[in-house]
Write an enzyme that holds these catalytic residues in place. Structure first.
Site, PDB file in Angstrom:
ATOM      1  N   LYS A   1     -14.407  16.976  12.267  1.00  0.00           N
ATOM      2  CA  LYS A   1     -15.850  17.097  12.834  1.00  0.00           C
ATOM      3  C   LYS A   1     -15.032  18.174  13.937  1.00  0.00           C
ATOM      4  CE  LYS A   1     -17.373  13.524  16.184  1.00  0.00           C
ATOM      5  NZ  LYS A   1     -17.564  12.256  15.983  1.00  0.00           N
TER       6      LYS A   1
ATOM      7  N   TRP B   1     -19.915  16.501  11.379  1.00  0.00           N
ATOM      8  CA  TRP B   1     -19.268  15.347  10.107  1.00  0.00           C
ATOM      9  C   TRP B   1     -19.150  16.558   9.121  1.00  0.00           C
ATOM     10  CZ3 TRP B   1     -15.802  12.483  12.168  1.00  0.00           C
ATOM     11  CH2 TRP B   1     -15.647  11.528  13.037  1.00  0.00           C
TER      12      TRP B   1
ATOM     13  N   GLU C   1      -5.500  -3.714  -2.296  1.00  0.00           N
ATOM     14  CA  GLU C   1      -5.701  -4.515  -1.017  1.00  0.00           C
ATOM     15  C   GLU C   1      -6.765  -5.293  -2.198  1.00  0.00           C
ATOM     16  OE1 GLU C   1      -6.106  -1.382   0.612  1.00  0.00           O
ATOM     17  OE2 GLU C   1      -4.804  -2.115   2.717  1.00  0.00           O
TER      18      GLU C   1
ATOM     19  N   THR D   1       0.928  -1.552  -0.096  1.00  0.00           N
ATOM     20  CA  THR D   1      -0.576  -0.051  -0.399  1.00  0.00           C
ATOM     21  C   THR D   1       1.395   0.850  -0.004  1.00  0.00           C
ATOM     22  OG1 THR D   1       0.355   0.267   2.571  1.00  0.00           O
ATOM     23  CG2 THR D   1      -1.987  -1.045   1.303  1.00  0.00           C
TER      24      THR D   1
END
Lengths: 526, 526
Positions: free
Chosen positions: B423, B428, B329, B183
């Site tokens: 936040k 949010w 992935e 990754t």
């Protein structure tokens, strides 16, 4: 080394689940006598399959239990395609056109415990049940029930109306059997081919690849090949996975039914045997102007090489003819061609080779003819009930019984069935090549060539012909000699009203040979 | 019940073998500096791969041995794609744009025994070899050799010139590891994802399905995404299977190189990150009239959502923009969209769900946002070297770290990365939605929004902007308020010359946050 991919199995239920969630609103059609009996979404198909799975479990169907189907192409049969394998049971699709003794043999071989039967096929079920002791339940695919002594009878519609949806299909080993189909048995008894979840999913992927068969989202497929034979060539599974529209013609579809469906519901692709396509053409011509074939962009003809005249006729109506090669043992698609003059090239993950009589591989040179052998994750490795080695396999490859050459680019050209070659005076004569040539004669609409025993030459070809206009034997001999050596000229040209066909619509050479060899032939070949 | 399908494994070598036999004459291009360095057929690719396999065996590479590649998109790298896994060894494609310490870490984690290195990347190899004791051989992908102390050096071209072709690739278990990719590690150290033969073949099939990504025979693909990262999104494997033409740009391709290749070799599809597509546009405009993009019918942009202006520009040149969602992935393709305003729908055999903070599945209603989770035969089940349970998995599903909603028809809409949500005062704020809106402002060419800590509100958004023309903060505040509540208005608009990017071209928010939080912000949000 740690670290790997998830070990998720390839399951038939995963195709359905994908369709329910991602193509849930896509509408399929199930017809009867040319009219839509039911339009149903993939979400509704999922609900039916989940209810059927639950209902069958109640009847004692478990992992490994065989469930036979004697059924046409319909929404109910399609629900069985997913509901039965979904719980690890095995759907044995029975070719309803086989003789009753072959059907009983197949049911006994498969040990079917339940039979799913279309109402019009109940007479067949009544005939075989006394001879098939494994059968305990008969489910009529409709809202009625059967009355067959010795078994319990159910209505499919009642069963699924009362059942609760199975919420989750179990996680099976992907090598679990999903369905069984018997070969059409032109020689001897039919043999059972066992498809697994893995092979079914891989085959669905393979026939949905772009550039090949390409079962595609949003397109619409009129399935004129039977769901009772080789899973309608895998189309129902692939269409479900891809969110294509299935148009299922229902019981005993007539050419007129097909014309009504095509005209009103405008499918993109028509899929079936050349014989069906020929009948549709005939009906269309008989009712000139009444129907509209313009939606059909592709006609996929399988089972045998389509006659050139039929291909041209469809081309004249804007439809390209495609074909491929395969057999019950190959799921069936092993090759695919965007045209119709050859059998195309192998699909990915399908290996083909031709071998000589000693089993030695021959080159891909377009000339070296030998028996075709195939190997793939979706080719059968052993038949149902096979307990020892089999002559059908050679060194891990399936022996197809076809004589073929392969071009350098992988294009397959089937020359003949081994058993249909004519061995005359030490030379091979191809019955298929003779037939194709004869069918190019304007007077001939159908031709079948078989070998008959001959004292001097061992075997000689005889041609059975359906003719549209008069033609003399001399004219036919000249026509054959215009392309082939004179020893290829058939010893006899027999005019018949129709060529005998097998239960799946192929020319029934066994029957022709049998009838032909009762007559004697004078030595005449040179 | 006896009778089953052949147990043929799904192997990377079967894709190559299919291409050799069925697409043997199809010509691919490997370029350097915008010129074709080598045109090569799939038959030649097969020969190279078979020679490489034999040569590596001579160097001691066996089943399970890891072979690293530090290489660009080329014919030689492609030969390694097939030659290394073909013998059961594992190709570790190393992202050459990672920092050297990450590369050394990855090589040590994978325990690479051999490194295949492009000549221009030898300085990187020289830098890491002293810190990577597993490395014993360095093979230069060209005709020269390296001179690196402590390892043996080889020339790729000499090795394969001297090796005999491996006649037959071994039959491996399909769950054998085929390749490893790490990754990109925007947070913490990179993690190794291990692809198997099975997952590679299934992914190749999935991205070749008609109606989806549809890697197709006869088409031509200019691969601007790196073969060193997630197998160039699986395109080399799928193109080989399908007999498509690969156009590989070679080392350090510049926008000008791409323009030369497109103009002269006319690929159908251009595949890469939005950043590359933007650079190609810029270069094209700077050299107005000199180049021809008319062959490009499709631009496949991955890695992040393409800016609308870029999509429109390509549309103006006749190219449709498509995209999908995935990650290292997921091989990477999990969804695909024929458009660019959402992430499309799951591919067959890919399951997606969104879950709330307690891990409970949320409905597909287009409104319920939660963490996206994925499950598929081509999604990683565990990372390289992972020895115990991992927070990356939840009940057998991969936790993606993305916040998403799913529409009733399965359409995925990624809202944000969890770690990129802001936040503020218990609410949010989506940095991605803010960025997309800001980039619609005519003065703004690029935008990145990050959260910075705030005494009163916990976190507040700050926007980094690349501007093309002058625009005041007041104008920008009004522009944000035109679409979002006022508490979404960033506390600061920071003008920069360029937005920091990671090694795979994604916005590097970790770096931005780090630089931004060193400055202090006065409470101003309301």
């Amino acid at each position: 080394m740690l670290g790997t991919m998830m070990d998720r199995p390839l399951l038939v239920s995963s195709l359905l689940q994908h369709a329910e969630r991602v193509h849930g609103d896509r509408v399929n059609l199930s017809c009867e006598a040319g009219e839509v009996r039911r339009a149903f979404t993939y979400r509704e198909l999922g609900s039916d399959a989940r209810r059927l799975a639950a209902a069958l479990s109640e009847l004692g169907v478990q992992h490994g239990t065989r469930v036979g189907s004697l059924a046409w192409n319909s929404d109910r049969h399609l629900a069985a395609y997913f509901g039965v394998p979904g719980i690890g049971a095995v759907l044995h699709t029975i070719n309803q056109r086989m003789p009753a003794e072959h059907i009983a043999y197949a049911v006994n071989q498969a040990e079917d415990r339940v039979l799913l039967v279309d109402a019009d096929l109940l007479p067949v079920a009544r005939q075989i049940v006394p001879a098939t002791p494994s059968v305990q339940h008969v489910v009529v695919l409709g809202d009625g029930e059967a009355d067959i002594p010795g078994v319990r009878s159910w209505s499919f519609d009642d069963l699924i109306a009362e059942a609760a949806e199975l919420a989750t299909f179990p996680e099976l080993d992907e090598r679990t059997a999903a369905s069984i189909c018997f070969t059409s048995g032109t020689t001897g008894l039919p043999k059972g081919v066992v498809y697994t979840h893995r092979s079914t999913v891989l085959h669905a992927l393979a026939i949905s690849l772009s550039g090949g068969v390409a079962i595609s989202p949003e397109r619409s497929y009129l399935v004129a090949c039977q769901m009772s034979h080789v899973n309608s060539w895998g189309v129902p599974h692939a269409a479900t996975m891809q969110g294509a529209r299935l148009v299922l013609p229902g019981p005993h579809p007539s050419p007129l039914d097909y014309l009504k469906i095509i005209t009103r519901h405008r499918p993109d692709m028509l899929i079936g045997a050349p014989a069906v396509m020929g009948l549709i053409r005939h009906e269309y011509l008989a009712r000139r102007g009444e129907f509209d074939l313009s939606s059909i962009r592709t006609v996929w003809m399988g089972g045998q090489t389509p006659p050139p005249a039929l291909v041209e006729w469809w081309a004249g109506h804007g439809a390209n003819t495609v074909n491929g090669w395969g057999m019950t043992e190959t799921h069936p698609m092993a090759t695919f061609s965007q045209g119709h003059t050859d059998q195309g090239r192998p699909l990915p993950l399908v290996e083909l080779r031709v071998v000589d009589e000693e089993g030695v591989e021959l080159p891909w040179d377009g000339r070296s003819a030998g028996e075709l052998e195939a190997r793939s994750p979706w080719v059968t490795g052993s038949y149902l009930g096979q307990t020892g080695p089999s002559e059908s396999f050679h060194d891990g490859w399936l022996r197809t019984g076809d004589v073929a050459v392969i071009e350098p680019d992988g294009t397959l050209r089937i020359k003949d069935r081994f058993k249909d070659l004519v061995k005359s005076g030490g030379e091979w004569i191809s019955s298929v090549e003779l037939e194709n040539h004869l069918m190019e004669h304007p007077a001939i609409t159908e031709a079948a060539v078989v070998a008959v025993p001959h004292e001097k030459w061992q075997e000689r070809p005889v041609a059975w012909l359906v003719t549209a206009t008069d033609v003399t034997d001399d004219e036919l001999r000249d026509f054959v000699r215009s392309k082939f050596p004179s020893y290829w000229v058939p010893d006899a040209f027999v005019r018949v009203d129709a060529i005998p066909k097998t239960s799946v619509g192929k020319v029934d050479k066994a029957t022709i040979r049998k009838q032909q060899t009762t007559s004697s032939l004078a030595p005449s070949a040179g």
